[in-house]
Every structure is written in C-alpha cells, then in structure tokens.
Design an enzyme around this catalytic site. Sequence first.
Site, mmCIF file in Angstrom:
data_model
loop_
_atom_site.group_PDB
_atom_site.id
_atom_site.type_symbol
_atom_site.label_atom_id
_atom_site.label_comp_id
_atom_site.label_asym_id
_atom_site.label_seq_id
_atom_site.Cartn_x
_atom_site.Cartn_y
_atom_site.Cartn_z
ATOM 1 N N MET A 1 26.504 131.048 48.152
ATOM 2 C CA MET A 1 26.779 131.097 46.764
ATOM 3 C C MET A 1 27.856 130.083 46.669
ATOM 4 O O MET A 1 28.795 129.906 45.486
ATOM 5 C CB MET A 1 27.434 132.223 46.431
ATOM 6 C CG MET A 1 26.617 133.565 46.686
ATOM 7 S SD MET A 1 26.731 135.150 45.694
ATOM 8 C CE MET A 1 28.317 135.496 46.371
ATOM 9 N N LEU B 1 31.573 126.093 49.474
ATOM 10 C CA LEU B 1 31.527 125.801 50.683
ATOM 11 C C LEU B 1 32.767 125.648 51.969
ATOM 12 O O LEU B 1 33.355 125.103 51.349
ATOM 13 C CB LEU B 1 30.294 124.711 51.100
ATOM 14 C CG LEU B 1 29.109 124.872 50.351
ATOM 15 C CD1 LEU B 1 28.115 123.715 50.910
ATOM 16 C CD2 LEU B 1 28.288 126.278 50.672
ATOM 17 N N HIS C 1 29.912 128.204 56.055
ATOM 18 C CA HIS C 1 28.907 127.775 55.600
ATOM 19 C C HIS C 1 28.145 126.476 56.264
ATOM 20 O O HIS C 1 26.963 126.639 56.583
ATOM 21 C CB HIS C 1 28.908 127.375 54.143
ATOM 22 C CG HIS C 1 29.452 128.254 53.362
ATOM 23 N ND1 HIS C 1 30.542 128.246 52.719
ATOM 24 C CD2 HIS C 1 28.593 129.641 52.894
ATOM 25 C CE1 HIS C 1 30.556 129.485 51.941
ATOM 26 N NE2 HIS C 1 29.674 130.324 51.848
ATOM 27 N N GLN D 1 23.806 140.642 42.304
ATOM 28 C CA GLN D 1 24.655 141.008 43.465
ATOM 29 C C GLN D 1 26.039 141.617 43.269
ATOM 30 O O GLN D 1 26.794 142.251 44.035
ATOM 31 C CB GLN D 1 24.463 140.474 44.713
ATOM 32 C CG GLN D 1 25.253 139.213 44.662
ATOM 33 C CD GLN D 1 24.791 138.258 46.025
ATOM 34 O OE1 GLN D 1 23.924 137.610 46.206
ATOM 35 N NE2 GLN D 1 25.790 138.149 46.976
ATOM 36 N N GLN E 1 26.925 136.136 60.753
ATOM 37 C CA GLN E 1 27.116 137.151 61.226
ATOM 38 C C GLN E 1 28.345 137.845 60.451
ATOM 39 O O GLN E 1 28.759 138.822 60.402
ATOM 40 C CB GLN E 1 27.275 137.272 62.781
ATOM 41 C CG GLN E 1 27.770 138.397 63.498
ATOM 42 C CD GLN E 1 26.662 139.646 63.286
ATOM 43 O OE1 GLN E 1 25.404 139.246 63.031
ATOM 44 N NE2 GLN E 1 27.215 140.956 63.353
ATOM 45 N N LYS E 2 29.266 136.858 59.654
ATOM 46 C CA LYS E 2 30.169 137.312 58.868
ATOM 47 C C LYS E 2 29.917 138.795 57.939
ATOM 48 O O LYS E 2 30.481 139.425 57.805
ATOM 49 C CB LYS E 2 30.953 136.322 58.077
ATOM 50 C CG LYS E 2 31.469 136.579 56.816
ATOM 51 C CD LYS E 2 32.945 136.796 57.069
ATOM 52 C CE LYS E 2 33.642 137.205 56.031
ATOM 53 N NZ LYS E 2 33.101 137.058 54.653
ATOM 54 N N ASP E 3 28.636 138.359 57.247
ATOM 55 C CA ASP E 3 28.103 139.348 56.335
ATOM 56 C C ASP E 3 26.916 140.204 57.518
ATOM 57 O O ASP E 3 25.830 140.091 57.358
ATOM 58 C CB ASP E 3 27.297 138.835 55.398
ATOM 59 C CG ASP E 3 28.369 138.024 54.538
ATOM 60 O OD1 ASP E 3 29.253 138.810 53.696
ATOM 61 O OD2 ASP E 3 28.576 136.801 54.761
ATOM 62 N N GLN F 1 24.582 142.520 55.416
ATOM 63 C CA GLN F 1 23.607 141.794 55.021
ATOM 64 C C GLN F 1 22.598 141.234 56.129
ATOM 65 O O GLN F 1 21.112 141.234 55.691
ATOM 66 C CB GLN F 1 24.189 140.418 54.439
ATOM 67 C CG GLN F 1 23.400 139.234 53.756
ATOM 68 C CD GLN F 1 24.030 138.538 53.032
ATOM 69 O OE1 GLN F 1 24.414 138.714 51.836
ATOM 70 N NE2 GLN F 1 24.184 137.396 53.597
ATOM 71 N N SER G 1 36.130 132.601 54.392
ATOM 72 C CA SER G 1 35.299 133.219 53.116
ATOM 73 C C SER G 1 35.921 132.595 51.715
ATOM 74 O O SER G 1 36.946 131.984 51.925
ATOM 75 C CB SER G 1 35.739 134.642 53.250
ATOM 76 O OG SER G 1 35.285 135.231 52.084
HETATM 77 P P1 AMP Z 1 28.026 133.438 50.974
HETATM 78 O O1 AMP Z 1 28.187 131.845 50.064
HETATM 79 O O2 AMP Z 1 29.254 133.950 51.086
HETATM 80 O O3 AMP Z 1 26.890 134.167 50.314
HETATM 81 O O4 AMP Z 1 27.445 132.956 52.152
HETATM 82 C C1 AMP Z 1 26.632 132.066 52.591
HETATM 83 C C2 AMP Z 1 26.056 132.294 53.995
HETATM 84 O O5 AMP Z 1 27.145 131.783 54.837
HETATM 85 C C3 AMP Z 1 26.067 133.775 54.533
HETATM 86 O O6 AMP Z 1 25.014 133.803 55.442
HETATM 87 C C4 AMP Z 1 27.202 134.199 55.108
HETATM 88 O O7 AMP Z 1 27.105 135.145 55.871
HETATM 89 C C5 AMP Z 1 27.515 132.747 55.628
HETATM 90 N N1 AMP Z 1 29.069 132.813 56.120
HETATM 91 C C6 AMP Z 1 30.176 133.021 55.140
HETATM 92 N N2 AMP Z 1 31.218 132.705 55.780
HETATM 93 C C7 AMP Z 1 30.843 132.904 56.980
HETATM 94 C C8 AMP Z 1 31.964 132.451 58.126
HETATM 95 N N3 AMP Z 1 33.080 132.559 58.169
HETATM 96 N N4 AMP Z 1 31.431 132.140 59.453
HETATM 97 C C9 AMP Z 1 29.722 132.189 59.513
HETATM 98 N N5 AMP Z 1 29.030 132.408 58.520
HETATM 99 C C10 AMP Z 1 29.556 132.703 57.239
#
Ligand code: AMP
Length: 284
Positions: free
Chosen positions: A30, A33, A37, A61, A149-151, A154, A186
């Site tokens: 989303m 970055l 990411h 979502q 794995q953070k999510d 999901q 995050s």
């Molecule tokens: P988002 O932009 O929050 O939807 O995240 C996009 C992808 O990046 C998802 O697969 C998240 O799980 C991953 N992601 C977000 N934050 C982290 C993090 N701190 N470590 C690893 N992956 C992440």
Amino acid sequence: MKIVNSIKELKSYLAEEKRNNKQIGFVPTMGALHDGHLSLVERCVKENDVCVVSVFVNPTQFGPGEDLEAYPRTLEADCILAGKMGADIVFAPAAKEMYPSADMTWVEVTGDITKVLCGRSRPIHFRGVTTVVSKLFNLAQPDRAYFGQKDAQQVQVIKRMVKDLFFNVQLRIMPIVREADGLAKSSRNTYLSQEERTAGLILSKSLRYAEELFKQGERDSSRIAAETAKLIGSEPLSEIDCVEIYELPDLKPVAGDITGSCLLAVAVRFGTTRLIDNVILEVE
Ligand code: AMP
C-alpha cells in the site's frame, strides 16, 4: 524503472516479458515504503527476471472510521526506493481502475482464519485483502509473490486463498523487519507521537518475553498469553485489542498446551494508532 497506472499497460508489458519466458515476481504493497517492504522487493529482484511492485491503498480493506483517507501516500518517494532496489515496474492504479463499478465480485476466505484476531475488530478487512490480491494476481500473473510475516494473519489467509483457488503462484514469506530498538517497521508508525512511539516498544519486548517463557519450557497457551498481556498492560499508553495464541496454519484456538506450531499475535492501540506484531512459537 517503469511507473504504470493502467491495467492495459501493465498487461501488455508483462505479456511481452512472459513471451520471452521471463519469471515474474510480485510485491503487493500500500506504499509509504520502508525497509520492511524493501526486504520483499530485494528478495523479489534476486529470484525473478522481472520485479513488479504494486502501490495501491486498497479502499475495500478499510472499514468505516478507519484511516483510509489519512493513510500515508508517498508515491514519488516509493518509486525512487523501489527503483533503487532494482524493481522493474511500479504499478500504481487509481481506485477506479481496480474497482470500476460499485457492483463487484468479492473473494472471501471464510472460517476462523479470517474471524479471529484482526478479523474481529476489522470484520471486512480480509475480504478486501483477498479481493484485491486476487485481482492483482490475475493482472500480474506472477510466478512468485512476496509477503511479510509482519502481517501474520494475512499470510495465512493468502496461503489459504492460493490453495483453495488454485492460483499458480509460489508464495514467499519474509521475516519481520524491525527498527534498531525492536519496533516492527510499519507505514502506520508515522502516526505515533514520540511518547506513543516509545510506548509501542512494549510489543516487541512482550513478545521476546513470551518467547523466553516458551524456551524455558512453558507450554500453557493461556498462561503465555496472560503473561504477555500483563506486560503490555503495564505500559500506561497501551490499549490492548488482542493478545492471542492460535494454531497454525488454520488459526484454530489452542486447547491447553502448545504442541505444534502456534502464532502469538498482538494488536494494541496507542492513541488512535493500532499496531500489530507477532511471533511463532514452535515445539521442535
Ligand atoms: P502494506 O503496505 O502494509 O500492505 O505491506 C505490504 C507488504 O509488506 C505486506 O506483505 C507486509 O506484510 C509487508 N511488510 C510490512 N511491514 C513489514 C515489516 N516490518 N517487515 C516485513 N514485511 C513487512
């Protein structure tokens, strides 16, 4: 690096790559970055001929009253970062491109897996995630897709969807990237005040404590969850949404002792910001 806004352009670019037998890797995001990411992008670049990163703040979502409007949008910086990492395409469609009409098709994974944890406080969240990821998979037709794995919930939901719908994609799950002091990276961390940011450290601290209890032989899931919640609760700015342990991969409740592989997941509010973190507890 190419920035693509239209589905038509994305499809024609990727069709050409496929004709040349190129392996396509895909990282859905989303945007806003950060290094979390970028760890996905880095791996994607390594393992594929073409790396596609999507940047799309997916409206379906977000529930009513959530942070859809406030969600950070930094497309220009995202493109620079993705390009530096070696991504080939950033796909950044408008909402109308992904959802052209109000009448639409949903993709929904049912059962505990989407109802527990974040599914309880965000009842429509995972339906939005699986719907947009299905659309993105159909558009990019990736050989591999990268998730963090953070999510953790999901990850399980997407794995389930890929299995149930026979998506022809390999999923790669990357470890949680943290700040030096332990806070999981995050996009939502930018919402935190300095005080809340410091208070937020209780998440990683409590998970490390739970891991330690587990390593020392504690197997009682309720006790581990209770001890974790107690430590989080000791931080005055924290407001616990959930501190729970579920069996992997289906996120069924653990009855008593942890035996196989379990997920300890926490979601905690600091002011208006809801942070999540998790650890896997696995009996060898
Ligand atoms: P988002 O932009 O929050 O939807 O995240 C996009 C992808 O990046 C998802 O697969 C998240 O799980 C991953 N992601 C977000 N934050 C982290 C993090 N701190 N470590 C690893 N992956 C992440």
